[in-house]
Design a protein around this motif. Structure first.
Motif, PDB file in Angstrom:
ATOM      1  N   ASP A 106       0.834  -1.211   0.000  1.00 41.71           N
ATOM      2  CA  ASP A 106       0.000   0.000   0.000  1.00 41.71           C
ATOM      3  C   ASP A 106       0.869   1.262   0.000  1.00 41.71           C
ATOM      4  N   ILE A 107       1.896   1.264   0.866  1.00 41.67           N
ATOM      5  CA  ILE A 107       2.772   2.431   0.957  1.00 41.67           C
ATOM      6  C   ILE A 107       3.637   2.552  -0.303  1.00 41.67           C
ATOM      7  N   LYS A 108       4.039   1.416  -0.834  1.00 41.66           N
ATOM      8  CA  LYS A 108       4.821   1.424  -2.075  1.00 41.66           C
ATOM      9  C   LYS A 108       4.016   2.035  -3.220  1.00 41.66           C
ATOM     10  N   ASP A 109       2.735   1.670  -3.313  1.00 40.73           N
ATOM     11  CA  ASP A 109       1.861   2.237  -4.352  1.00 40.73           C
ATOM     12  C   ASP A 109       1.681   3.741  -4.154  1.00 40.73           C
ATOM     13  N   ALA A 110       1.544   4.162  -2.912  1.00 38.18           N
ATOM     14  CA  ALA A 110       1.376   5.594  -2.627  1.00 38.18           C
ATOM     15  C   ALA A 110       2.623   6.375  -3.046  1.00 38.18           C
ATOM     16  N   LEU A 111       3.805   5.864  -2.717  1.00 40.23           N
ATOM     17  CA  LEU A 111       5.055   6.533  -3.097  1.00 40.23           C
ATOM     18  C   LEU A 111       5.236   6.535  -4.613  1.00 40.23           C
ATOM     19  N   ARG A 112       4.761   5.484  -5.266  1.00 40.18           N
ATOM     20  CA  ARG A 112       4.832   5.440  -6.732  1.00 40.18           C
ATOM     21  C   ARG A 112       3.966   6.547  -7.338  1.00 40.18           C
ATOM     22  N   LYS A 113       2.771   6.751  -6.782  1.00 44.32           N
ATOM     23  CA  LYS A 113       1.897   7.812  -7.284  1.00 44.32           C
ATOM     24  C   LYS A 113       2.547   9.185  -7.129  1.00 44.32           C
ATOM     25  N   VAL A 114       3.196   9.393  -5.988  1.00 43.12           N
ATOM     26  CA  VAL A 114       3.885  10.669  -5.758  1.00 43.12           C
ATOM     27  C   VAL A 114       4.978  10.874  -6.801  1.00 43.12           C
ATOM     28  N   ASP A 115       5.767   9.839  -7.083  1.00 41.03           N
ATOM     29  CA  ASP A 115       6.837   9.939  -8.085  1.00 41.03           C
ATOM     30  C   ASP A 115       6.271  10.192  -9.473  1.00 41.03           C
ATOM     31  N   GLU A 116       5.156   9.532  -9.801  1.00 41.32           N
ATOM     32  CA  GLU A 116       4.540   9.712 -11.112  1.00 41.32           C
ATOM     33  C   GLU A 116       4.060  11.149 -11.311  1.00 41.32           C
ATOM     34  N   LEU A 117       3.454  11.715 -10.266  1.00 42.04           N
ATOM     35  CA  LEU A 117       2.985  13.098 -10.363  1.00 42.04           C
ATOM     36  C   LEU A 117       4.154  14.076 -10.479  1.00 42.04           C
ATOM     37  N   LYS A 118       5.230  13.795  -9.753  1.00 40.51           N
ATOM     38  CA  LYS A 118       6.421  14.637  -9.822  1.00 40.51           C
ATOM     39  C   LYS A 118       6.985  14.627 -11.240  1.00 40.51           C
ATOM     40  N   ASN A 119       7.086  13.443 -11.834  1.00 39.82           N
ATOM     41  CA  ASN A 119       7.588  13.320 -13.200  1.00 39.82           C
ATOM     42  C   ASN A 119       6.641  13.967 -14.194  1.00 39.82           C
ATOM     43  N   PHE A 120       5.345  13.863 -13.922  1.00 39.20           N
ATOM     44  CA  PHE A 120       4.322  14.437 -14.798  1.00 39.20           C
ATOM     45  C   PHE A 120       4.508  15.943 -14.933  1.00 39.20           C
ATOM     46  N   PHE A 121       4.724  16.627 -13.813  1.00 44.84           N
ATOM     47  CA  PHE A 121       4.885  18.077 -13.848  1.00 44.84           C
ATOM     48  C   PHE A 121       6.238  18.492 -14.395  1.00 44.84           C
ATOM     49  N   GLN A 122       7.252  17.672 -14.196  1.00 43.19           N
ATOM     50  CA  GLN A 122       8.575  17.992 -14.722  1.00 43.19           C
ATOM     51  C   GLN A 122       8.608  17.901 -16.236  1.00 43.19           C
ATOM     52  N   GLN A 123       7.833  16.968 -16.799  1.00 42.46           N
ATOM     53  CA  GLN A 123       7.864  16.719 -18.234  1.00 42.46           C
ATOM     54  C   GLN A 123       6.934  17.627 -19.017  1.00 42.46           C
ATOM     55  N   LYS A 124       5.942  18.228 -18.354  1.00 41.79           N
ATOM     56  CA  LYS A 124       4.947  19.033 -19.066  1.00 41.79           C
ATOM     57  C   LYS A 124       4.874  20.430 -18.483  1.00 41.79           C
ATOM     58  N   THR A 125       5.075  21.409 -19.338  1.00 37.28           N
ATOM     59  CA  THR A 125       4.948  22.792 -18.878  1.00 37.28           C
ATOM     60  C   THR A 125       3.489  23.200 -18.792  1.00 37.28           C
ATOM     61  N   THR A 126       2.629  22.597 -19.648  1.00 36.60           N
ATOM     62  CA  THR A 126       1.196  22.854 -19.608  1.00 36.60           C
ATOM     63  C   THR A 126       0.476  21.527 -19.399  1.00 36.60           C
ATOM     64  N   PRO A 127       0.138  21.178 -18.175  1.00 38.69           N
ATOM     65  CA  PRO A 127      -0.452  19.868 -17.890  1.00 38.69           C
ATOM     66  C   PRO A 127      -1.807  19.682 -18.558  1.00 38.69           C
ATOM     67  N   ASP A 128      -2.080  18.467 -19.005  1.00 36.25           N
ATOM     68  CA  ASP A 128      -3.386  18.084 -19.495  1.00 36.25           C
ATOM     69  C   ASP A 128      -4.272  17.821 -18.278  1.00 36.25           C
ATOM     70  N   ILE A 129      -5.308  18.633 -18.082  1.00 39.87           N
ATOM     71  CA  ILE A 129      -6.107  18.573 -16.867  1.00 39.87           C
ATOM     72  C   ILE A 129      -6.797  17.218 -16.703  1.00 39.87           C
ATOM     73  N   GLU A 130      -7.353  16.681 -17.800  1.00 36.19           N
ATOM     74  CA  GLU A 130      -8.042  15.398 -17.687  1.00 36.19           C
ATOM     75  C   GLU A 130      -7.088  14.281 -17.287  1.00 36.19           C
ATOM     76  N   GLU A 131      -5.877  14.316 -17.849  1.00 34.88           N
ATOM     77  CA  GLU A 131      -4.892  13.296 -17.498  1.00 34.88           C
ATOM     78  C   GLU A 131      -4.485  13.434 -16.039  1.00 34.88           C
ATOM     79  N   LEU A 132      -4.304  14.683 -15.591  1.00 30.41           N
ATOM     80  CA  LEU A 132      -3.917  14.912 -14.204  1.00 30.41           C
ATOM     81  C   LEU A 132      -4.990  14.418 -13.250  1.00 30.41           C
ATOM     82  N   LEU A 133      -6.257  14.711 -13.536  1.00 31.18           N
ATOM     83  CA  LEU A 133      -7.344  14.276 -12.671  1.00 31.18           C
ATOM     84  C   LEU A 133      -7.456  12.763 -12.625  1.00 31.18           C
TER      85      LEU A 133
END
Length: 253
Positions: A106-133
């Protein structure tokens, strides 16, 4: 990554710390706090970490009071034994909602989500709102359960399940056709796995399908009496503290 833990159960806090260190040895636990007051004090003094693991029900109240008192700028993983606060959690920096008792996975999955969101914002200057949600929103939930009866395994789809309930210390499924099956998962585990839009934990013993609800009426001491299309062994009563959440859930279709 600097992490703080806000948890009033010292044993749980220590267990969480050990799991985080095992998964992310490079992470630093920069603080542990047991109350709203101590958490607000620490965050007000500049202890803004990269991530917070936060219990919902603390010794001096619900953790959401922290967000009213101080600005929290980092993601938050909420850990709790109750599932009714998930909507409020996702309104307050929540990237995941982990039900106790949690596991290492459970904690591993939570930390993975945090890393994915961090990478998501680093890679995109203009986030796709639907993808983010879609990344932030809880999954649609488990769609079927494996059951064993008469020396055979079969699956029961959640749409056919009227309610889950605790039956003599075991967890059982009651279907709309009145078939009953026993399952190995606890009711807490099932509540965490199924869609929170489809099922509601009315009390410690029952998790009911929205489609199974026939009517709801007021009961003694401001409780609610929930009547289902399938008869239950006991009256389904919702205490006054949970009644508002239940009615909001029923209306949110």
């Amino acid at each position: 990554m600097n992490i703080i833990i806000i948890e009033d159960e010292l044993r749980t806090a220590k267990s969480l710390e050990n799991i985080i260190r095992a998964i992310k040895p490079e992470a630093k636990i920069t603080g542990q706090y047991q109350s709203i007051e101590s958490s607000v004090e620490a965050l007000s003094e500049g202890a803004q970490p990269d991530l917070v693991f936060m219990d919902v029900q603390l010794a001096d109240g619900l953790c959401f009071e922290i967000f009213k008192a101080v600005k929290v700028t980092c993601p938050v993983v909420f850990c709790t034994a109750f599932d009714e606060y998930s909507l409020e959690a996702f309104k307050n920096n929540g990237v995941d909602y982990v039900l106790k008792p949690f596991s290492k996975d459970d904690i591993k999955d939570a930390l993975r989500k945090v890393d994915e969101l961090k990478n998501f914002f680093q890679q995109k200057t203009t986030p796709d709102i639907e993808e983010l949600l879609s990344r932030l929103s809880p999954s649609g939930g488990k769609t079927s359960f494996l059951v064993f009866r008469n020396q055979k395994y079969t699956t029961v789809h959640v749409d056919n399940i009227a309610y889950f309930y605790i039956n003599f210390d075991a967890t059982s499924i009651m279907c709309f056709d009145k078939q009953k099956f026993d399952v190995t998962q606890s009711l807490d585990q099932i509540a965490a796995a199924v869609s929170s839009k489809q099922f509601f934990r009315v009390n410690r013993q029952y998790l009911v399908n929205f489609k199974a609800i026939k009517e709801v009426e007021h009961y003694f001491l401001r409780k609610l009496h929930v009547k289902l299309v399938i008869e239950t062994p006991e009256k389904l009563l919702i205490n006054k503290e949970k009644s508002r959440n239940f009615l909001t859930w029923m209306e949110d279709r």
